[in-house]
Design a protein around this motif. Structure first.
Motif, PDB file in Angstrom:
ATOM      1  N   PHE A  41      38.307 -33.300  18.600  1.00  0.00           N
ATOM      2  CA  PHE A  41      37.701 -34.038  19.689  1.00  0.00           C
ATOM      3  C   PHE A  41      38.445 -35.264  19.847  1.00  0.00           C
ATOM      4  CE2 PHE A  41      34.089 -33.245  22.082  1.00  0.00           C
ATOM      5  CZ  PHE A  41      33.594 -34.114  22.437  1.00  0.00           C
ATOM      6  N   LYS A  42      39.554 -35.569  18.958  1.00  0.00           N
ATOM      7  CA  LYS A  42      40.882 -36.416  19.745  1.00  0.00           C
ATOM      8  C   LYS A  42      42.170 -35.794  19.753  1.00  0.00           C
ATOM      9  CE  LYS A  42      38.155 -39.980  16.862  1.00  0.00           C
ATOM     10  NZ  LYS A  42      38.541 -40.861  15.749  1.00  0.00           N
ATOM     11  N   TYR A  43      42.991 -36.410  20.695  1.00  0.00           N
ATOM     12  CA  TYR A  43      44.192 -35.761  20.458  1.00  0.00           C
ATOM     13  C   TYR A  43      45.247 -36.919  20.532  1.00  0.00           C
ATOM     14  CZ  TYR A  43      44.887 -37.264  25.380  1.00  0.00           C
ATOM     15  OH  TYR A  43      45.184 -38.038  26.513  1.00  0.00           O
ATOM     16  N   ARG A  44      45.146 -37.907  20.951  1.00  0.00           N
ATOM     17  CA  ARG A  44      46.098 -39.189  20.977  1.00  0.00           C
ATOM     18  C   ARG A  44      46.592 -39.429  19.372  1.00  0.00           C
ATOM     19  NH1 ARG A  44      42.439 -40.908  24.631  1.00  0.00           N
ATOM     20  NH2 ARG A  44      43.258 -41.166  26.979  1.00  0.00           N
ATOM     21  N   GLU A  45      45.404 -39.234  18.484  1.00  0.00           N
ATOM     22  CA  GLU A  45      45.683 -39.524  16.989  1.00  0.00           C
ATOM     23  C   GLU A  45      46.560 -38.636  16.125  1.00  0.00           C
ATOM     24  OE1 GLU A  45      42.223 -41.708  18.757  1.00  0.00           O
ATOM     25  OE2 GLU A  45      42.979 -39.744  18.605  1.00  0.00           O
TER      26      GLU A  45
END
Length: 261
Positions: free
Chosen positions: A51-55
């Motif tokens: 559910f996250k992609y930048r990290e």
């Protein structure tokens, strides 16, 4: 023209998500690349929520490679390995299109026709819906267990522990045989051995793995950095062998090492 692709593999930190192992994803992706005549540039593997992609460091590394024109395609086992958020999938696909990079899925038919693009968005939508269901099941299950006075844990006990009674699952106790494995591997890593070297030794000695049939470096790292059992930022060694952030590993007596955060 030969197509160079990178393989992206991800397993989630969510307890109830159906995770195919990193090694399993890589094996299926490599077979797919062989069938398609692709050359594999790099394999990116990481443990992170979808559910996250930048990290995600490995995802960022792969994105940088196609921005620099080093690869022409990205291979995933399924689209939800790329992301479980529809908005993030849209961003990543638009970025790939901009740089002339094609996304390939081992288990799903994805193409660049208008219908194919629509199908990708539908798949991303269902992946996001499944994510919400996972969260709901996880929270509801833990609340109900707590109300019943039961131990609230993940989908299975951490390596090194076992139920006092497998039938009633009343309380957990140390599994001395596996605890001994933890103590030894923790000391080996603290002394400078790599996860690859340690997993090779465990396999050669026939030590049963945490899951599956053999030990893999990634699996060993997950065992030794299990967040349910580690104490954060507790200094153990005044003179560490690697000078990296130190964490206390496990409440099992005698198991302590330093792990890269």
């Amino acid at each position: 023209m030969t197509t160079i692709v990178d393989i992206y593999c991800r397993v989630s930190t969510d307890d109830q998500e159906n995770n195919t192992s990193l090694e399993g994803q890589e094996a299926e992706a490599r077979d797919y690349c062989k069938e398609q005549g692709f050359i594999v540039g790099m394999v990116h593997k990481e443990v992170f929520t979808g559910f996250k992609y930048r990290e995600r460091k490995k995802l960022l590394e792969m994105r940088q490679r196609y921005r620099e024109g080093k690869i022409q395609g990205v291979v995933v086992r399924t689209l939800d390995r790329l992301s479980r958020a529809q908005a993030h999938v849209s961003i990543l696909l638009e970025e790939m299109d901009y740089y002339g990079v094609t996304l390939y899925s081992v288990k799903e038919i994805i193409d660049n026709t208008p219908m194919g693009k629509f199908s990708r968005m539908v798949l991303a939508h269902f992946a996001e819906m499944e994510r919400e269901k996972i969260l709901d099941r996880t929270i509801t299950g833990r609340v109900n267990k707590a109300k019943d006075g039961k131990i609230v844990s993940g989908r299975k006990l951490p390596y090194g522990w076992k139920w006092n009674n497998d039938t009633t699952k009343d309380f957990v106790v140390i599994d001395e045989e596996r605890a001994a494995v933890l103590r030894q591997t923790a000391e080996e890593y603290a002394s400078g051995s790599t996860f690859y070297a340690i997993s090779t030794r465990l396999n050669s000695e026939g030590v049963p793995p945490a899951e599956g049939k053999v030990w893999y470096p990634d699996a060993l790292r997950r065992v030794l950095t299990d967040s349910r059992l580690t104490g954060k930022n507790l200094k153990i060694f005044d003179k560490g062998t690697r000078g990296k952030q130190v964490t206390l590993l496990y409440t099992i007596p005698g198991v302590q090492t330093e792990i890269e955060s």
